[in-house]
Every structure is written in structure tokens, then in C-alpha cells.
Design a protein around this motif. Structure first.
Motif, PDB file in Angstrom:
ATOM      1  N   SER A 138       0.815  -1.216   0.000  1.00  0.00           N
ATOM      2  CA  SER A 138       0.000   0.000   0.000  1.00  0.00           C
ATOM      3  C   SER A 138       0.854   1.275   0.000  1.00  0.00           C
ATOM      4  N   SER A 139       2.171   1.147   0.073  1.00  0.00           N
ATOM      5  CA  SER A 139       3.065   2.300   0.145  1.00  0.00           C
ATOM      6  C   SER A 139       3.018   3.122  -1.138  1.00  0.00           C
ATOM      7  N   ARG A 140       3.187   4.425  -0.980  1.00  0.00           N
ATOM      8  CA  ARG A 140       3.424   5.279  -2.139  1.00  0.00           C
ATOM      9  C   ARG A 140       4.931   5.291  -2.383  1.00  0.00           C
ATOM     10  N   VAL A 141       5.337   4.826  -3.559  1.00  0.00           N
ATOM     11  CA  VAL A 141       6.748   4.588  -3.867  1.00  0.00           C
ATOM     12  C   VAL A 141       7.217   5.558  -4.936  1.00  0.00           C
ATOM     13  N   LEU A 142       8.411   6.109  -4.747  1.00  0.00           N
ATOM     14  CA  LEU A 142       9.050   6.945  -5.763  1.00  0.00           C
ATOM     15  C   LEU A 142      10.244   6.192  -6.318  1.00  0.00           C
ATOM     16  N   ARG A 147      17.787  16.197  -8.657  1.00  0.00           N
ATOM     17  CA  ARG A 147      18.431  17.203  -7.803  1.00  0.00           C
ATOM     18  C   ARG A 147      17.450  18.299  -7.385  1.00  0.00           C
ATOM     19  N   ASP A 148      16.292  18.331  -8.029  1.00  0.00           N
ATOM     20  CA  ASP A 148      15.259  19.317  -7.704  1.00  0.00           C
ATOM     21  C   ASP A 148      13.895  18.694  -7.950  1.00  0.00           C
ATOM     22  N   MET A 149      13.320  18.123  -6.906  1.00  0.00           N
ATOM     23  CA  MET A 149      12.017  17.469  -7.008  1.00  0.00           C
ATOM     24  C   MET A 149      10.950  18.287  -6.294  1.00  0.00           C
ATOM     25  N   GLY A 150      11.042  19.608  -6.455  1.00  0.00           N
ATOM     26  CA  GLY A 150      10.135  20.530  -5.785  1.00  0.00           C
ATOM     27  C   GLY A 150       8.678  20.351  -6.170  1.00  0.00           C
ATOM     28  N   PHE A 151       8.408  19.631  -7.248  1.00  0.00           N
ATOM     29  CA  PHE A 151       7.022  19.347  -7.637  1.00  0.00           C
ATOM     30  C   PHE A 151       6.283  18.607  -6.520  1.00  0.00           C
ATOM     31  N   GLU A 188       7.463  15.081   2.765  1.00  0.00           N
ATOM     32  CA  GLU A 188       6.921  13.862   3.384  1.00  0.00           C
ATOM     33  C   GLU A 188       5.763  13.280   2.579  1.00  0.00           C
ATOM     34  N   SER A 189       5.962  13.150   1.265  1.00  0.00           N
ATOM     35  CA  SER A 189       4.885  12.686   0.394  1.00  0.00           C
ATOM     36  C   SER A 189       5.049  11.248  -0.088  1.00  0.00           C
ATOM     37  N   ALA A 231      15.526  12.831   1.497  1.00  0.00           N
ATOM     38  CA  ALA A 231      15.201  12.981   2.916  1.00  0.00           C
ATOM     39  C   ALA A 231      13.959  13.850   3.101  1.00  0.00           C
ATOM     40  N   ARG A 232      13.842  14.897   2.308  1.00  0.00           N
ATOM     41  CA  ARG A 232      12.684  15.795   2.407  1.00  0.00           C
ATOM     42  C   ARG A 232      11.394  15.090   2.018  1.00  0.00           C
TER      43      ARG A 232
END
Length: 256
Positions: free
Chosen positions: A56-60, A112-116, A120-121, A152-153
Motif C-alpha cells: 500500500s506504500s506510495r513509492v518513488l 536534484r530538484d524534485m520541488g514538484f 513527506e509525500s 530525505a525531504r
């Protein structure tokens, strides 16, 4: 893999990967209509994934390329996998191939920039060779530091960063310590070629190795296969500043 072991290619550049994944490119035997898995395949990783990452995890999936890993995870019950890669070419290929699989999302993005994504998503971030590639980018090691800070973010407290790499603890633990997060790290070592044959049956070899207090291999440890992969199961601790290698994160939580 360290900077000194890299070839002349800039593995952090979109242009390099776009060329590699373009149809007809001699650098990509899997371009166009095939798949290619770096390092380990899902059958080899499945026992560890199923033990540490609920379906059920949301995986990146970082640097997804044209790997079968995400598809195989969905076949095994995983419900939500977001796949990102710096190459728009491979993202379009994989979107087309998996357009009927609603559990898979594909996005072109620089790790290097996943600001989208919001803080904690994700419950889990999977990295199969991507940090190694970043350590061979022109901006190494600074690009790798940025990537790990983003990992980490994005992770929820007690989320899992599962890192598959050629990097031994002396090379990778200092990078993880620079991420701005505290981790509880478990290390597993696997042969470089997924499965060994034993009496005609596939036999998985996965060895758990207890790190020293300083986060290194025991001084008497002998690496049996020079092509081994190091698999770090990094659990994000809720509080920064905790010594993540000798403190149970659950104890830290209960202390509050």
C-alpha cells in the motif's frame, strides 16, 4: 562507484540519457521496445521489498529508465509507484508502454530538484544505481548531496530509502550523513548477477551485515564477490540528530 572510477560521460545530463534511450542508439540495446534492468531484478529484491515496504506504500522510483522493476512490483500487488527520470525520451517510451497500468505514473524530472512533490509525500524511495550515476555527473559530489537532501525531504518519518549501489559503506554512509536527515541503516550484500544456481534451482543469496558503530563494515569482513551490490535499507528517523546506527527509531518516538 566513485568519481575516480567514472568514464568521461556526464551521467547527470539529460542529453546523455536522451541519446542513450533514442531508437537506434548503439548505446542502448533496450531502446524503443525493450527493457533493461541495471544491477538487480525484482525477483532478487522481492524478499527485502516485501519485508520492508508494504504494497500500500506510495513509492518513488528514482532514475527509472526502462526497467521492469516497477511493472513487476505492480504485478506483485504494489498500488502506487511514481517513476521519474531526467530523460524525456525514456519517460515518453514508458508512458506509452504502461498506459493501461493505472498504478504507474511517469514524469520527467531532475532528481536534484524534485520541488514538484511536497514534503513527506512518499513512504518509500527506490534507487537502483541512480546515486552511482550522480557520483559520475559533472557536478559530483554536489549533485549527489542535492539528490539525497531531496530524498530525505520527500520521505515520511520512518519511510524507507532503499539504495542499491556498488558503493561500500566507506563511500556511501558519509553521503547519507550529509543529507540533513538521520537514518537507521541496515546493510545487505548481494552478488552482482542476481541469482546463483544450486542443483538446478534458483537460489537467492542475500547476506545481512551488521555495520560498526561508525557505520562501516566490520574490520574482519571479507567481500566474497567483487561484483557484489550493497543494498542499504535506510529508515528515516523522526528526529534529526539521532545516531541512526545504534538507536531504535521507535525508542526515540516513545521517548517523546
Amino acid at each position: 562507484m566513485g568519481v575516480g572510477e567514472c568514464k568521461s560521460n556526464d551521467y547527470g545530463a539529460a542529453a546523455y540519457w536522451d541519446a542513450r534511450y533514442s531508437s537506434g542508439s548503439p548505446a542502448s540495446a533496450a531502446a524503443g521496445c525493450g527493457f533493461f534492468d541495471w544491477y538487480q531484478t525484482y525477483p532478487a529484491l522481492r524478499p527485502l521489498l516485501r519485508a520492508r515496504v508494504p504494497t500500500s506504500s506510495r513509492v518513488l522510483m528514482l532514475g527509472c529508465g526502462n526497467s521492469l522493476l516497477s511493472e513487476d512490483m505492480v504485478k506483485d500487488g504494489y498500488e502506487d509507484i511514481v517513476n521519474i527520470d531526467i530523460s524525456s525520451v525514456v519517460i515518453e517510451q514508458m508512458r506509452e508502454k504502461h498506459k493501461e497500468i493505472t498504478q504507474l505514473t511517469y514524469m520527467q524530472m531532475d532528481i536534484r530538484d524534485m520541488g514538484f512533490f511536497g514534503d513527506e509525500s512518499f513512504d518509500c524511495v527506490l534507487d537502483k544505481g541512480t546515486l552511482d550515476a550522480m557520483m559520475c555527473a559533472d557536478d559530483a559530489p554536489h549533485g549527489a548531496f542535492k539528490m539525497l537532501a531531496e530524498v530525505a525531504r520527500l520521505l515520511m518519518p520512518h519511510g524507507i530509502y532503499l539504495l542499491i549501489t556498488y558503493g561500500a559503506p566507506k563511500e556511501r554512509v558519509p553521503l547519507l550523513d550529509q543529507s540533513g536527515c538521520s537514518w537507521s541503516i541496515a546493510l545487505y550484500i548481494m552478488p552482482g548477477y542476481q541469482l546463483r544456481m544450486s542443483k538446478g534451482a534458483q537460489h537467492l543469496i542475500m547476506e545481512e551485515v551488521t555495520l560498526t558503530e561508525g557505520g562501516q563494515l566490520p574490520p574482519d569482513y571479507v567481500l566474497k564477490d567483487p561484483d557484489s551490490h550493497f543494498i542499504y535499507v535506510c529508515e528515516k528517523l523522526e528526529e534529526k540528530g539521532t545516531n541512526c546506527r545504534d538507536t531504535d527509531p521507535k525508542e526515540s518516538t516513545n521517548a517523546n
